[in-house]
Motif scaffolding. Structure first.
Motif, PDB file in Angstrom:
ATOM      1  N   LEU A 107       0.838  -1.201   0.000  1.00 15.79           N
ATOM      2  CA  LEU A 107       0.000   0.000   0.000  1.00 15.79           C
ATOM      3  C   LEU A 107       0.871   1.249   0.000  1.00 15.79           C
ATOM      4  O   LEU A 107       0.602   2.212  -0.739  1.00 15.79           O
ATOM      5  CB  LEU A 107      -0.938  -0.005   1.204  1.00 15.79           C
ATOM      6  CG  LEU A 107      -1.887   1.178   1.324  1.00 15.79           C
ATOM      7  CD1 LEU A 107      -2.800   1.285   0.096  1.00 15.79           C
ATOM      8  CD2 LEU A 107      -2.732   1.043   2.587  1.00 15.79           C
ATOM      9  N   ALA A 108       1.924   1.264   0.804  1.00 15.73           N
ATOM     10  CA  ALA A 108       2.835   2.410   0.847  1.00 15.73           C
ATOM     11  C   ALA A 108       3.515   2.627  -0.495  1.00 15.73           C
ATOM     12  O   ALA A 108       3.637   3.768  -0.961  1.00 15.73           O
ATOM     13  CB  ALA A 108       3.875   2.216   1.944  1.00 15.73           C
ATOM     14  N   ILE A 109       3.945   1.565  -1.153  1.00 16.04           N
ATOM     15  CA  ILE A 109       4.565   1.681  -2.476  1.00 16.04           C
ATOM     16  C   ILE A 109       3.562   2.206  -3.483  1.00 16.04           C
ATOM     17  O   ILE A 109       3.880   3.078  -4.294  1.00 16.04           O
ATOM     18  CB  ILE A 109       5.155   0.327  -2.936  1.00 16.04           C
ATOM     19  CG1 ILE A 109       6.293  -0.122  -2.021  1.00 16.04           C
ATOM     20  CG2 ILE A 109       5.587   0.364  -4.392  1.00 16.04           C
ATOM     21  CD1 ILE A 109       7.534   0.735  -2.071  1.00 16.04           C
ATOM     22  N   ALA A 110       2.328   1.673  -3.458  1.00 17.33           N
ATOM     23  CA  ALA A 110       1.295   2.154  -4.380  1.00 17.33           C
ATOM     24  C   ALA A 110       1.046   3.641  -4.185  1.00 17.33           C
ATOM     25  O   ALA A 110       0.902   4.398  -5.165  1.00 17.33           O
ATOM     26  CB  ALA A 110       0.017   1.351  -4.189  1.00 17.33           C
ATOM     27  N   ARG A 111       0.977   4.074  -2.936  1.00 19.22           N
ATOM     28  CA  ARG A 111       0.770   5.507  -2.656  1.00 19.22           C
ATOM     29  C   ARG A 111       1.931   6.332  -3.195  1.00 19.22           C
ATOM     30  O   ARG A 111       1.730   7.413  -3.749  1.00 19.22           O
ATOM     31  CB  ARG A 111       0.594   5.745  -1.156  1.00 19.22           C
ATOM     32  CG  ARG A 111      -0.750   5.301  -0.648  1.00 19.22           C
ATOM     33  CD  ARG A 111      -0.868   5.593   0.836  1.00 19.22           C
ATOM     34  NE  ARG A 111      -2.157   5.161   1.332  1.00 19.22           N
ATOM     35  CZ  ARG A 111      -2.384   4.704   2.554  1.00 19.22           C
ATOM     36  NH1 ARG A 111      -1.386   4.648   3.433  1.00 19.22           N
ATOM     37  NH2 ARG A 111      -3.573   4.352   2.927  1.00 19.22           N
TER      38      ARG A 111
END
Length: 115
Positions: free
Chosen positions: A106-110
């Motif tokens: 999720l952090a990478i996607a953000r």
């Protein structure tokens, strides 16, 4: 860790990803090494091919950590094979690593969506 992508180009994984894939592969049924490798290839739709040189040291390390138990049995070809299964600690570790991976992805996607 030598997880090779199929097909190329090369895909680099974060440390610990192999453990998560092995734990997930064993979540339903005990399997021998080749079965685990095939299951990982299947659940990643052919993206990752785990070579024995990476798989067996990881299985040994995970067994020493108490996440896996093993026993000898016969494979589909009537050959002697070591079967691995998750322990209670292994199921807990699968949950921990799944939550951790979800947070990371999720952090990478953000970060990728940031402008």
């Amino acid at each position: 860790m030598s997880i090779e992508p199929v097909p190329s180009p090369s895909v680099n994984l974060l440390q610990g990803t192999l453990d998560l894939l092995i734990l997930k592969a064993l979540a339903l049924d005990p399997m021998h090494g080749l079965g685990i490798s095939r299951r990982i290839e299947q659940i990643t739709t052919g993206t990752f091919l785990v070579k024995p040189g990476s798989l067996f040291p990881a299985l040994h390390r995970m067994e020493e950590a108490g996440w896996l138990a093993s026993s000898w049995g016969e494979s589909e070809n009537n050959r002697r094979a070591k079967y691995y299964q998750l322990t209670k600690a292994g199921r807990r570790q699968l949950n921990v690593e799944t939550v951790q991976w979800s947070r990371i992805s999720l952090a990478i996607a953000r970060a990728l969506d940031a402008s």
